[in-house]
Design a protein around this motif. Structure first.
Motif, PDB file in Angstrom:
ATOM      1  N   GLN A  41     -22.549   3.399  33.470  1.00  0.00           N
ATOM      2  CA  GLN A  41     -22.999   4.759  34.973  1.00  0.00           C
ATOM      3  C   GLN A  41     -22.916   3.503  35.938  1.00  0.00           C
ATOM      4  O   GLN A  41     -23.622   3.234  37.176  1.00  0.00           O
ATOM      5  CB  GLN A  41     -24.883   3.699  35.217  1.00  0.00           C
ATOM      6  CG  GLN A  41     -25.137   4.588  34.237  1.00  0.00           C
ATOM      7  CD  GLN A  41     -24.789   6.336  33.846  1.00  0.00           C
ATOM      8  OE1 GLN A  41     -25.052   7.366  35.115  1.00  0.00           O
ATOM      9  NE2 GLN A  41     -24.081   7.101  32.748  1.00  0.00           N
ATOM     10  N   ASP A  42     -21.409   2.356  36.576  1.00  0.00           N
ATOM     11  CA  ASP A  42     -20.860   1.707  37.619  1.00  0.00           C
ATOM     12  C   ASP A  42     -20.421   2.553  38.174  1.00  0.00           C
ATOM     13  O   ASP A  42     -20.016   4.336  38.657  1.00  0.00           O
ATOM     14  CB  ASP A  42     -20.115   0.334  36.868  1.00  0.00           C
ATOM     15  CG  ASP A  42     -19.721   0.585  35.889  1.00  0.00           C
ATOM     16  OD1 ASP A  42     -18.547   1.704  36.157  1.00  0.00           O
ATOM     17  OD2 ASP A  42     -19.524  -0.334  34.997  1.00  0.00           O
ATOM     18  N   GLU A  43     -19.199   1.801  39.240  1.00  0.00           N
ATOM     19  CA  GLU A  43     -18.198   2.555  40.158  1.00  0.00           C
ATOM     20  C   GLU A  43     -17.515   2.343  39.279  1.00  0.00           C
ATOM     21  O   GLU A  43     -16.364   2.770  39.876  1.00  0.00           O
ATOM     22  CB  GLU A  43     -18.195   1.594  41.455  1.00  0.00           C
ATOM     23  CG  GLU A  43     -19.510   1.212  41.727  1.00  0.00           C
ATOM     24  CD  GLU A  43     -20.255   3.194  42.454  1.00  0.00           C
ATOM     25  OE1 GLU A  43     -19.002   3.889  42.906  1.00  0.00           O
ATOM     26  OE2 GLU A  43     -21.171   3.498  42.189  1.00  0.00           O
ATOM     27  N   SER A  44     -16.956   2.248  38.385  1.00  0.00           N
ATOM     28  CA  SER A  44     -15.291   1.987  37.717  1.00  0.00           C
ATOM     29  C   SER A  44     -14.950   3.493  36.797  1.00  0.00           C
ATOM     30  O   SER A  44     -15.367   4.191  37.384  1.00  0.00           O
ATOM     31  CB  SER A  44     -15.385   0.940  36.539  1.00  0.00           C
ATOM     32  OG  SER A  44     -16.552   2.193  35.323  1.00  0.00           O
ATOM     33  N   ALA A  45     -13.198   3.327  37.210  1.00  0.00           N
ATOM     34  CA  ALA A  45     -12.988   4.648  37.188  1.00  0.00           C
ATOM     35  C   ALA A  45     -13.157   5.143  35.196  1.00  0.00           C
ATOM     36  O   ALA A  45     -13.574   6.473  35.686  1.00  0.00           O
ATOM     37  CB  ALA A  45     -11.332   3.958  36.450  1.00  0.00           C
ATOM     38  N   ALA A  47     -15.895   5.050  34.210  1.00  0.00           N
ATOM     39  CA  ALA A  47     -17.865   6.379  34.220  1.00  0.00           C
ATOM     40  C   ALA A  47     -17.277   7.086  35.650  1.00  0.00           C
ATOM     41  O   ALA A  47     -17.154   8.601  35.086  1.00  0.00           O
ATOM     42  CB  ALA A  47     -18.861   4.708  35.360  1.00  0.00           C
ATOM     43  N   LEU A  48     -16.088   7.394  36.810  1.00  0.00           N
ATOM     44  CA  LEU A  48     -15.433   8.483  37.041  1.00  0.00           C
ATOM     45  C   LEU A  48     -15.294   9.360  36.021  1.00  0.00           C
ATOM     46  O   LEU A  48     -15.911  10.671  36.172  1.00  0.00           O
ATOM     47  CB  LEU A  48     -14.369   7.969  38.263  1.00  0.00           C
ATOM     48  CG  LEU A  48     -14.703   9.441  39.216  1.00  0.00           C
ATOM     49  CD1 LEU A  48     -15.391   9.257  40.519  1.00  0.00           C
ATOM     50  CD2 LEU A  48     -13.319   8.402  40.280  1.00  0.00           C
ATOM     51  N   ASN A  51     -18.590  10.544  34.320  1.00  0.00           N
ATOM     52  CA  ASN A  51     -19.093  11.510  35.522  1.00  0.00           C
ATOM     53  C   ASN A  51     -18.608  13.432  35.353  1.00  0.00           C
ATOM     54  O   ASN A  51     -19.278  13.788  35.111  1.00  0.00           O
ATOM     55  CB  ASN A  51     -18.758  11.082  36.518  1.00  0.00           C
ATOM     56  CG  ASN A  51     -20.083  10.179  36.397  1.00  0.00           C
ATOM     57  OD1 ASN A  51     -21.177   9.838  35.271  1.00  0.00           O
ATOM     58  ND2 ASN A  51     -20.339   8.816  37.257  1.00  0.00           N
ATOM     59  N   TYR A  52     -17.123  13.119  35.478  1.00  0.00           N
ATOM     60  CA  TYR A  52     -16.409  14.398  35.907  1.00  0.00           C
ATOM     61  C   TYR A  52     -16.601  14.786  34.473  1.00  0.00           C
ATOM     62  O   TYR A  52     -16.399  16.486  34.562  1.00  0.00           O
ATOM     63  CB  TYR A  52     -14.388  13.820  36.015  1.00  0.00           C
ATOM     64  CG  TYR A  52     -14.490  13.837  37.718  1.00  0.00           C
ATOM     65  CD1 TYR A  52     -15.826  14.340  38.113  1.00  0.00           C
ATOM     66  CD2 TYR A  52     -13.219  12.670  38.163  1.00  0.00           C
ATOM     67  CE1 TYR A  52     -15.361  14.027  39.260  1.00  0.00           C
ATOM     68  CE2 TYR A  52     -13.680  12.656  39.214  1.00  0.00           C
ATOM     69  CZ  TYR A  52     -14.471  13.146  40.485  1.00  0.00           C
ATOM     70  OH  TYR A  52     -14.067  12.950  41.373  1.00  0.00           O
TER      71      TYR A  52
END
Length: 198
Positions: A41-45, A47-48, A51-52
């Motif tokens: 749930q962080d800002e890493s690639a 996690a991205l 999320n996508y």
């Protein structure tokens, strides 16, 4: 056939997500006493990508519901692919993909995760469907989406197929790096002998 498809698609994806994700998450969580949903749930690639992927799955579910109630014209149909034979092929792909995915997840036993588990070492599964594909669950998901495109050949289902395929390919490579760190030469031997998808 059109009425059957409008009923089949929501039922199919409720079963697919219900069995493949919700039920399997509950079963594995009880066995390992930990949530197997380990997407960050962080800002890493990484996690991205996760999320996508979740957005894409939610979008597919919304799409099949809307497809059941709206005119096909809203989804920009690809008319030359809108033939009965392809619909039968697509339905067959979807049913086989559901069975294939459930079998693959069961063969993973307690190693099954949604995401990469950095806290708990999992067993490297190389038997059963994993002897012909390093990623049979992802292969099943791709086959299901190809089937969906054949059943509903339009710009929206094609977009979901392409987006999901790209996200799955990225996720596979992230998981390969993780498995190599965890299992070293054993995973490298497996990687050399078994294809990524099939």
């Amino acid at each position: 056939m059109e009425l059957f498809i409008k009923i089949f698609l929501p039922v199919y994806f409720i079963l697919f997500f219900g069995i493949s994700f919700i039920a399997k998450t509950i079963i594995v969580a009880r066995r390992i006493r930990k949530n197997p949903l380990v997407l960050p749930q962080d800002e890493s690639a990484y996690a991205l990508v996760g999320n996508y992927f979740k957005l894409c799955l939610a979008g597919i579910f919304v799409y099949v519901i809307l497809f059941s109630f709206l005119s096909q014209d809203y989804f920009l149909p690809i008319d030359f692919l809108d033939v009965e034979l392809l619909k039968f092929v697509g339905l067959t792909f979807m049913l086989l993909a559901l069975i294939w995915t459930i079998v693959a997840q069961n063969q993973m036993k307690n190693s099954w995760r949604i995401g990469i588990d950095n806290d708990m070492k999992t067993e490297l599964v190389t038997s059963g469907l994993f002897s012909v594909s390093r990623n049979p669950v992802f292969f099943g998901m791709i086959m299901s989406l190809i089937g969906l495109f054949f059943v509903t050949p339009n710009a929206v289902s094609l977009l979901f197929l392409i987006l999901s395929y790209v996200l799955i390919q990225v996720q596979i490579r992230l998981e390969e790096e993780h498995l190599y760190r965890q299992h070293g030469e054993k995973y490298l031997d497996y990687l050399i002998n078994v294809r990524r998808l099939i």
